[in-house]
Write a protein that holds these residues in place. Structure first.
Motif, PDB file in Angstrom:
ATOM      1  N   LYS A 158      -8.986   4.360   0.320  1.00  0.00           N
ATOM      2  CA  LYS A 158      -7.916   3.414  -0.023  1.00  0.00           C
ATOM      3  C   LYS A 158      -6.804   4.265  -0.585  1.00  0.00           C
ATOM      4  CE  LYS A 158      -9.885  -0.676   1.350  1.00  0.00           C
ATOM      5  NZ  LYS A 158     -10.589  -1.455   0.573  1.00  0.00           N
ATOM      6  N   LYS A 159      -5.902   3.473  -0.728  1.00  0.00           N
ATOM      7  CA  LYS A 159      -4.454   4.122  -1.383  1.00  0.00           C
ATOM      8  C   LYS A 159      -4.371   4.022  -2.750  1.00  0.00           C
ATOM      9  CE  LYS A 159      -2.336   2.911   3.068  1.00  0.00           C
ATOM     10  NZ  LYS A 159      -3.034   1.695   3.714  1.00  0.00           N
ATOM     11  N   VAL A 160      -3.627   5.296  -3.368  1.00  0.00           N
ATOM     12  CA  VAL A 160      -3.487   5.204  -4.612  1.00  0.00           C
ATOM     13  C   VAL A 160      -1.915   5.502  -4.749  1.00  0.00           C
ATOM     14  CG1 VAL A 160      -3.401   6.891  -6.802  1.00  0.00           C
ATOM     15  CG2 VAL A 160      -5.240   6.878  -5.170  1.00  0.00           C
ATOM     16  N   ILE A 193       4.150  -7.703  -5.163  1.00  0.00           N
ATOM     17  CA  ILE A 193       2.699  -7.030  -4.456  1.00  0.00           C
ATOM     18  C   ILE A 193       2.085  -8.191  -3.613  1.00  0.00           C
ATOM     19  CG2 ILE A 193       2.036  -4.984  -5.908  1.00  0.00           C
ATOM     20  CD1 ILE A 193       0.205  -6.805  -7.680  1.00  0.00           C
ATOM     21  N   ILE A 205      -1.086  -4.030  -2.086  1.00  0.00           N
ATOM     22  CA  ILE A 205      -0.015  -3.012  -2.136  1.00  0.00           C
ATOM     23  C   ILE A 205       1.379  -3.672  -2.194  1.00  0.00           C
ATOM     24  CG2 ILE A 205       0.593  -2.813   0.320  1.00  0.00           C
ATOM     25  CD1 ILE A 205      -0.843   0.067   0.066  1.00  0.00           C
ATOM     26  N   PHE A 208       5.429  -2.816   2.833  1.00  0.00           N
ATOM     27  CA  PHE A 208       5.571  -1.396   3.398  1.00  0.00           C
ATOM     28  C   PHE A 208       5.265  -0.223   2.675  1.00  0.00           C
ATOM     29  CE2 PHE A 208       9.279  -4.598   3.756  1.00  0.00           C
ATOM     30  CZ  PHE A 208       8.900  -5.227   4.627  1.00  0.00           C
ATOM     31  N   GLU A 209       4.263  -0.466   1.667  1.00  0.00           N
ATOM     32  CA  GLU A 209       3.722   0.511   0.979  1.00  0.00           C
ATOM     33  C   GLU A 209       4.877   1.216  -0.019  1.00  0.00           C
ATOM     34  OE1 GLU A 209       1.426   3.400   3.410  1.00  0.00           O
ATOM     35  OE2 GLU A 209       0.374   1.613   4.104  1.00  0.00           O
ATOM     36  N   GLN A 210       5.894   0.487  -0.280  1.00  0.00           N
ATOM     37  CA  GLN A 210       7.123   1.230  -0.732  1.00  0.00           C
ATOM     38  C   GLN A 210       6.674   1.364  -2.133  1.00  0.00           C
ATOM     39  OE1 GLN A 210      10.535  -1.448  -0.347  1.00  0.00           O
ATOM     40  NE2 GLN A 210       9.122  -3.091  -0.557  1.00  0.00           N
TER      41      GLN A 210
ATOM     42  N   ARG B   2      -0.594   4.839   7.561  1.00  0.00           N
ATOM     43  CA  ARG B   2       0.303   4.975   6.390  1.00  0.00           C
ATOM     44  C   ARG B   2       1.623   4.894   6.883  1.00  0.00           C
ATOM     45  NH1 ARG B   2      -0.966   6.577   1.194  1.00  0.00           N
ATOM     46  NH2 ARG B   2      -2.987   6.714   1.132  1.00  0.00           N
ATOM     47  N   ILE B   3       2.320   3.896   6.149  1.00  0.00           N
ATOM     48  CA  ILE B   3       3.837   3.658   6.560  1.00  0.00           C
ATOM     49  C   ILE B   3       4.563   4.849   6.426  1.00  0.00           C
ATOM     50  CG2 ILE B   3       5.895   2.397   5.932  1.00  0.00           C
ATOM     51  CD1 ILE B   3       3.901   0.373   6.914  1.00  0.00           C
ATOM     52  N   ALA B   4       4.328   5.823   5.701  1.00  0.00           N
ATOM     53  CA  ALA B   4       5.140   6.995   5.369  1.00  0.00           C
ATOM     54  C   ALA B   4       5.031   7.758   6.690  1.00  0.00           C
ATOM     55  CB  ALA B   4       4.658   7.692   4.176  1.00  0.00           C
ATOM     56  N   VAL B  49       9.959  -2.119  10.377  1.00  0.00           N
ATOM     57  CA  VAL B  49      10.058  -2.514   8.743  1.00  0.00           C
ATOM     58  C   VAL B  49      11.495  -2.950   8.478  1.00  0.00           C
ATOM     59  CG1 VAL B  49      10.009  -1.640   6.373  1.00  0.00           C
ATOM     60  CG2 VAL B  49       8.332  -0.617   8.201  1.00  0.00           C
ATOM     61  N   GLN B  52      11.175  -6.494   9.487  1.00  0.00           N
ATOM     62  CA  GLN B  52      10.466  -7.313   8.383  1.00  0.00           C
ATOM     63  C   GLN B  52      11.472  -7.669   7.204  1.00  0.00           C
ATOM     64  OE1 GLN B  52       6.351  -6.277   7.906  1.00  0.00           O
ATOM     65  NE2 GLN B  52       6.422  -4.874   9.460  1.00  0.00           N
ATOM     66  N   ARG B  53      11.821  -6.824   6.896  1.00  0.00           N
ATOM     67  CA  ARG B  53      13.030  -6.902   5.479  1.00  0.00           C
ATOM     68  C   ARG B  53      14.009  -8.067   5.903  1.00  0.00           C
ATOM     69  NH1 ARG B  53      12.443  -2.463   1.759  1.00  0.00           N
ATOM     70  NH2 ARG B  53      11.851  -0.516   2.927  1.00  0.00           N
ATOM     71  N   LYS B  64       6.708  -9.072   0.755  1.00  0.00           N
ATOM     72  CA  LYS B  64       5.068  -8.564   0.511  1.00  0.00           C
ATOM     73  C   LYS B  64       4.327 -10.007   1.424  1.00  0.00           C
ATOM     74  CE  LYS B  64       3.781 -11.602  -2.601  1.00  0.00           C
ATOM     75  NZ  LYS B  64       2.636 -12.549  -3.063  1.00  0.00           N
ATOM     76  N   TYR B  67       5.054  -8.800   5.265  1.00  0.00           N
ATOM     77  CA  TYR B  67       4.351  -7.600   5.416  1.00  0.00           C
ATOM     78  C   TYR B  67       2.928  -8.075   5.407  1.00  0.00           C
ATOM     79  CZ  TYR B  67       2.317  -2.728   4.745  1.00  0.00           C
ATOM     80  OH  TYR B  67       1.690  -1.489   5.114  1.00  0.00           O
ATOM     81  N   MET B  78       3.457  -2.132  14.168  1.00  0.00           N
ATOM     82  CA  MET B  78       4.623  -1.406  13.453  1.00  0.00           C
ATOM     83  C   MET B  78       5.034  -0.192  13.895  1.00  0.00           C
ATOM     84  SD  MET B  78       4.891  -2.612   9.583  1.00  0.00           S
ATOM     85  CE  MET B  78       3.106  -2.693   9.250  1.00  0.00           C
TER      86      MET B  78
END
Ligand code: SF4
Ligand code: SF4
Ligand code: SF4
Ligand code: FES
Ligand code: FES
Lengths: 922, 164
Positions: A158-160, A193, A205, A208-210, B2-4, B49, B52-53, B64, B67, B78
């Motif tokens: 999972k994410k940190v 969140i 989260i 968008f995981e921003q 991951r979105i990134a 994304v 979605q915004r 959120k 999302y 996505m």
């Protein structure tokens, strides 16, 4: 079964207090049986709450007394006779005669399986986990002896998330209980969140995981405090200490007037974390970013740690306490001799304790012999005191924070509540979502809380009276006023009622620029509310018509009978941690402690007897008049404790000139501030965490402040400095501790008459608390007003002192932002806060910006008749056209160079909220 | 995912227009969120994304929450499709006739896994189970055109020849 933990106890106490809750609930108790034992409880409780308050252990992970229960973890199951399956006790209310069994073998087996499931997908690294020994999941695993994970399921990567200065999230440790999401949605109202993904992939989260920095997250840390596992951590405090190494000292947050009770975690004389007891105190365990993360200033290397004097060359030189205080006492004595006592003025401090303010008042009056004592309340709530004393007889919040949930409508006018009083903001937002509370916001900007508002009246700054008069007229015409209340509880209504007759909705819309239909709607909603509260702050008080603004609100509340009950009243939100206390203690030129007028001979006599000195009988000067006096030469010496005049006062260029002229300027503070630069003598004080005392918060709650760390170098508690100085000047002031000062306060101040440290050790007390045994007063004016009958006073709309013209076509209004405080003496030292709010932004409406060719984050010059500053622009449509907003915190771009020192004639408060400016892109 | 790691994607003007139209059409209706996302998925091929915004802003709901929904249902994606969308078949017939080798070949050539899109957004790859053309197995479909009896040696040539 093991003992219950502290959260449970806290939950119990909250629920006790909330026994009489929202509509429908009553005080009647019902009888239920838990494990064959009869128990009496109230019918609005859940089984879980009833068990916890009776010390019956039930495991639970997704319950927090601050949140609406949701029933996700399924650990709180019990057996109820007549129901075949186990029921989740947090979401099942008790019923008369209900027979409940807890911790049966069957239940325990189910709980175990559930825990095993949770733990099978949980990293077992308690030994290095920040939350070790402070983790509900760990406790339950211990209690149920879950160690061998039977379901060797997939452990997910999972994410940190840590790309922000404050909140560290490790989703590997998240058990998806949803508490943080509910906290963020339903209490904080930030909705930063949420859940993303499904099934095994599901994680909590930001969208968008921003980075949280790009969301509406306010870094309140309440998600951290609710997390029952170790998934959320306060980033700046990680790795500083294990929980068992720290000593927790309970004290009060040094920032705003909410007065959150905080526990400082101390290790090696350093603050290594901050927490707050869940479900207890005025803040119920909630905090804001300043209280949680904003205390780095305490151990800052920039603290003043020894006394200093200014040499002839204008340099600061370190001296001993003896030397510094000799200079001060000699010079004060000489000036007193040469020019008289009234050539000396004292500025006390809303940041210091009640005891210190009381001693400062005693010092001014009994030692110096002047009533020239004031403090920054002049700059924020002087008009509240003058306005509410005339109408109600008491200038403080009429209600308590706990009252909000009993109200069905609140008006928020001139208060950016979520940013300036965050924890009160949370309570309002929670009540909107949980109990359907309606909010009417009256503000020139779309402040964050407008998101939850039923109606937003976006007025031109300085037109509030017109709006309030308009609302009163509509209420009157529609017959929504409370005749019985007007007749029996108040006076002068007939004389008063003419004052609003000319303010038709059309006229008000024209003056203020608000939508006529919304105005009518707002009046109807307020007028027909069963219980309505008004919250206001500096947007009301900081005007030349500030006193009238306050009176108008008092009139409106009385007219509808919205006062003196749970959920009904008028509530000025006080800005500083102890601004209420500084006023209560008589750090005012016209009042001794407890709002007892100095011009009243009998009252003076009492103080004279106690203090053994004749006291000056003429009212003294206010802050603004003191500065004027310094400038004109009538004031020769100023002794200021803990205030930064150079950023907080209007037209600061003028303040600087005035300070230059003084023969003696003494500054007692914790940092060398912009004001300190002008000082002849600098005395290092101790900050809130380094001394004992009390603060009085905005709802009149007197709370204990406790020493947690030692002051740096030779810095001393302010009360001790005052005592030593006083003794040097030939007036003996000797106290062994602050408790003795409080006893003296109680003996001279009827509203504090029943307050002493022994009682405060057990709980906070709200004044008036007149004698020992008096439980204190959570709601004012319940049967009678403090002055007897409430008095209706007519008001009329007067435009602000400065109006726009061709040269200065925009209205500037000033205020605060969430992540800085006041003149940044404290928040300026906190790295994370400066990362979030690094520089001054001037907020400009999109259309205005377009006309001026200004784009977002362009550098802009803002100019008024008094001066000019530059700042980056923040262009959006959240602010009304023609209006610009600037916070006053930043020394490199000080908004108070621009503001107008024009005063309210009665309260002498300057008009910070309106001045005319021009804007230019540079 | 991951979105990134997603390729950067800037909405084309016509896509922006389309999204606005879709939101306007459903705005104010109850439960508008899911139909809006479905329509965007259908018309744009994925749910960027940025879209979605926009949806969050125009519906006045927290990002959120949008999302949360877009990641909850598997039919929302996505990941942008490439200009050329390759669908390979791994249904029983195709698999037996060497479909796996074909897919592996494509993966090797384009450097993307099924479900991904090349960094230049030229190609995206999907794997399906049976197109109902088992008689022609193994097959691939590129931009809605079906290629039959493909062999691993030819497949790269086919892909490059039908580049749009
Ligand atoms: S810090 Fe506060 S605003 Fe930010 S995510 Fe946590 S609860 Fe929400
Ligand atoms: S982060 Fe903590 S509070 Fe939030 S869902 Fe996970 S375990 Fe619960
Ligand atoms: S709300 Fe006020 S008192 Fe509470 S933590 Fe924040 S600044 Fe401190
Ligand atoms: S505490 Fe009741 S279900 Fe979690
Ligand atoms: S298996 Fe490929 S088309 Fe049927």
């Amino acid at each position: 079964m093991p003992k219950i933990n502290s959260t449970d106890k806290a939950a119990k106490e909250v629920k006790e207090k909330e026994a009489v809750k929202i509509a429908g609930s009553s005080n009647t108790k019902i009888k239920i049986y838990i494990n064959n034992k009869a128990i009496y409880t109230s019918p609005d409780k859940s089984i879980l709450e009833a068990c916890l308050e009776n010390n019956i252990f039930i495991p639970h992970l997704c319950f927090d007394p601050r949140l609406k229960p949701q029933g996700t973890c399924r650990l709180c199951i019990v057996e109820v006779e007549g129901i075949p399956e186990a029921v989740a006790s947090c979401v099942t209310n008790v019923r008369e005669g209900m027979k409940i069994k807890t911790n049966t073998p069957h239940i325990n087996e189910l709980v175990r399986i559930n825990l095993e499931l949770i733990i099978s997908d949980h990293p077992l690294d308690c030994m290095t986990c920040e939350s070790c020994s402070n983790c509900a999941l760990q406790d339950l695993a211990y209690i149920y002896d879950v160690k061998d994970v039977t379901y060797k399921g997939k452990i997910h990567e999972k994410k940190v998330l840590e790309d922000n200065p404050f909140i560290f999230r490790d989703n590997e440790k998240c058990i998806l209980c949803g508490r943080c999401v509910r906290m963020c949605d339903n209490v904080v109202g930030a909705s930063a969140i949420g859940y993303a993904g499904r099934g095994f992939e599901c994680e909590i989260i930001p969208a968008f995981e921003q980075s949280l920095k790009n969301t509406d997250c306010v870094f309140c840390s309440n998600c951290i405090s609710t997390c029952p596992a170790g998934a959320l951590q306060p980033k700046p405090y990680i790795g500083k200490a294990r929980i068992w190494e720290v000593k927790k000292i309970q004290t009060v947050c040094p920032y705003c007037g909410v007065g959150c009770v905080i526990d400082l975690h101390i290790k090696n004389n350093k603050i290594v974390n901050v927490s707050s007891e869940i479900g207890k105190h005025v803040n119920r365990g909630n905090l804001c970013a300043k209280g949680k993360f904003g205390l780095d200033f305490v151990s800052s290397s920039e603290r003043i740690s020894y006394p200093m004097i200014k040499t002839k060359e204008g340099k600061l030189k370190k001296v001993s306490w003896g030397k510094a205080l000799d200079i001060v006492s000699d010079k004060l004595a000489a000036i007193k001799k040469k020019y008289g006592s009234d050539s000396i003025a004292i500025l006390s401090s809303a940041k210091c304790t009640n005891e210190e303010n009381f001693l400062m008042s005693k010092f001014a009056r009994a030692v110096v012999g002047t009533n020239n004592i004031d403090h920054c309340a002049r700059l924020c709530h002087a008009s509240t005191v003058t306005g509410l004393i005339q109408t109600f007889g008491s200038g403080a919040m009429t209600n308590s924070v706990e009252d909000i949930k009993h109200s069905d409508v609140v008006i928020i006018i001139g208060s950016n509540t979520t940013e300036t009083h965050p924890v009160i903001g949370y309570e309002i937002i929670r009540c909107v979502q949980e109990y359907g509370l309606k909010i009417i916001v009256i503000d020139p900007r779309n402040i964050p809380i407008t998101r939850y508002a039923t109606i937003h009246l976006k007025q031109k700054p300085g037109t509030d009276i017109a709006i309030i008069l308009g609302i009163m007229k509509i209420i009157y015409d529609k017959g929504l006023y409370n005749e019985e209340f007007i007749d029996s509880r108040a006076e002068d209504f007939d004389k008063f009622s003419k004052c609003f007759s000319a303010y038709t909705a059309e006229k008000v819309a024209e003056i203020s620029g608000v939508d006529k239909q919304s105005l009518i709607e707002a009046a109807k909603i307020y007028g027909s509310a069963k219980n309505a509260l008004i919250f206001y702050a500096m947007g009301i008080t900081q005007h030349t018509c500030g006193t009238d603004n306050v009176i108008a609100l008092a009139d409106l509340a009385m007219m509808t009978g919205n006062i003196g009950r749970k959920g009904a009243g008028v509530n000025p939100l006080r800005g500083q941690n102890n601004v209420q206390g500084a006023c209560d203690m008589g750090a005012l030129p016209d009042m001794l402690s407890g709002y007892q007028g100095v011009e009243n001979d009998n009252i003076r006599l009492e103080f004279e007897n106690k203090w053994g000195k004749p006291l000056p009988s003429r009212k003294g000067l206010t802050v603004t008049e003191i500065i004027e006096g310094a400038s004109s030469g009538s004031i020769k010496a100023i002794y200021v404790m803990g205030e930064n005049l150079m950023l907080s006062d209007p037209d600061i260029l003028h303040v600087a000139e005035a300070l230059e002229k003084l023969e003696l300027f003494v500054v007692q503070d914790i940092f060398l501030t912009e004001t300190g630069e002008f000082a002849d003598v600098i005395l290092p004080g101790a900050c809130f965490a380094e001394k004992e005392g009390t603060f009085t918060n905005t709802d009149r709650r007197v709370q204990r402040v406790r020493k947690a760390v030692n002051a740096p170098g030779s810095a001393l508690e302010d009360w001790k400095i005052i005592c030593i100085l006083s003794n040097k000047m030939g007036y003996s002031m000797n106290y062994n501790n602050t408790a003795e000062i409080m006893d003296e306060i109680a003996s001279l101040t009827p509203i504090y008459g029943g307050i002493n440290y022994e009682r405060l050790e057990r709980r906070a007390l709200q004044w008036p608390c007149r004698k020992y045994g008096d439980p204190g007063t959570s709601i004012l004016h319940t049967k009678n007003f403090t002055r007897g009958k409430g008095r209706f006073i007519p008001v009329k709309y007067t435009p602000p002192a400065e109006v726009v013209n061709e040269k200065y076509p925009y209205i500037l209004t000033t205020g605060r932002i969430l992540h800085q405080f006041h003149t940044m003496t404290m928040t300026g030292k906190v790295k994370g806060l400066n990362e979030i709010a690094p520089s001054n932004l001037v907020q400009i409406n999109t259309d205005d910006a377009k006309n001026l060719g200004i784009k977002n984050r362009d550098r802009v010059k803002v100019e008024s008749r008094r001066g000019a500053v530059t700042a980056l622009s923040l262009v959006n449509s959240k602010i009304k056209k023609g209006v610009v907003f600037m916070p006053f915190h930043y020394a490199d771009s000080p908004a108070n160079v621009l503001t107008n020192p024009a005063l309210d004639p009665e309260a002498k408060i300057p008009e910070f909220k309106v001045c005319a400016v021009s804007l230019k892109k540079i | 995912m991951r979105i990134a790691d997603l390729p950067r994607y800037e909405l084309q003007p016509e896509e922006v227009k389309r999204i606005d139209e879709i939101i306007k059409k459903y705005k104010g209706k109850k439960g508008a969120l899911i139909p809006i996302l479905q329509k965007i998925q259908k018309d744009i091929g994925f749910i960027p994304v940025e879209a979605q915004r926009k949806v969050a802003k125009m519906l006045g709901i927290p990002e959120k929450d949008v999302y949360g929904v877009s990641t909850f249902y598997s039919f929302f994606s996505m990941i942008p499709r490439g200009r050329n969308n390759i669908r390979a078949c791994l249904g029983t017939a195709c698999f037996v006739k060497g479909g796996k080798k074909i897919v592996d070949r494509i993966i090797k050539e384009l450097g993307i896994e099924p479900g991904q899109t090349t960094a230049d957004r030229e190609y995206s790859l999907q794997v399906n189970r049976c197109f109902g053309a088992c008689g022609l197995a193994p097959i691939i479909v590129i931009n809605d055109k079906l290629y039959q009896k493909v062999n691993p040696e030819e497949v790269i040539g086919i892909i490059y020849s039908c580049k749009k």
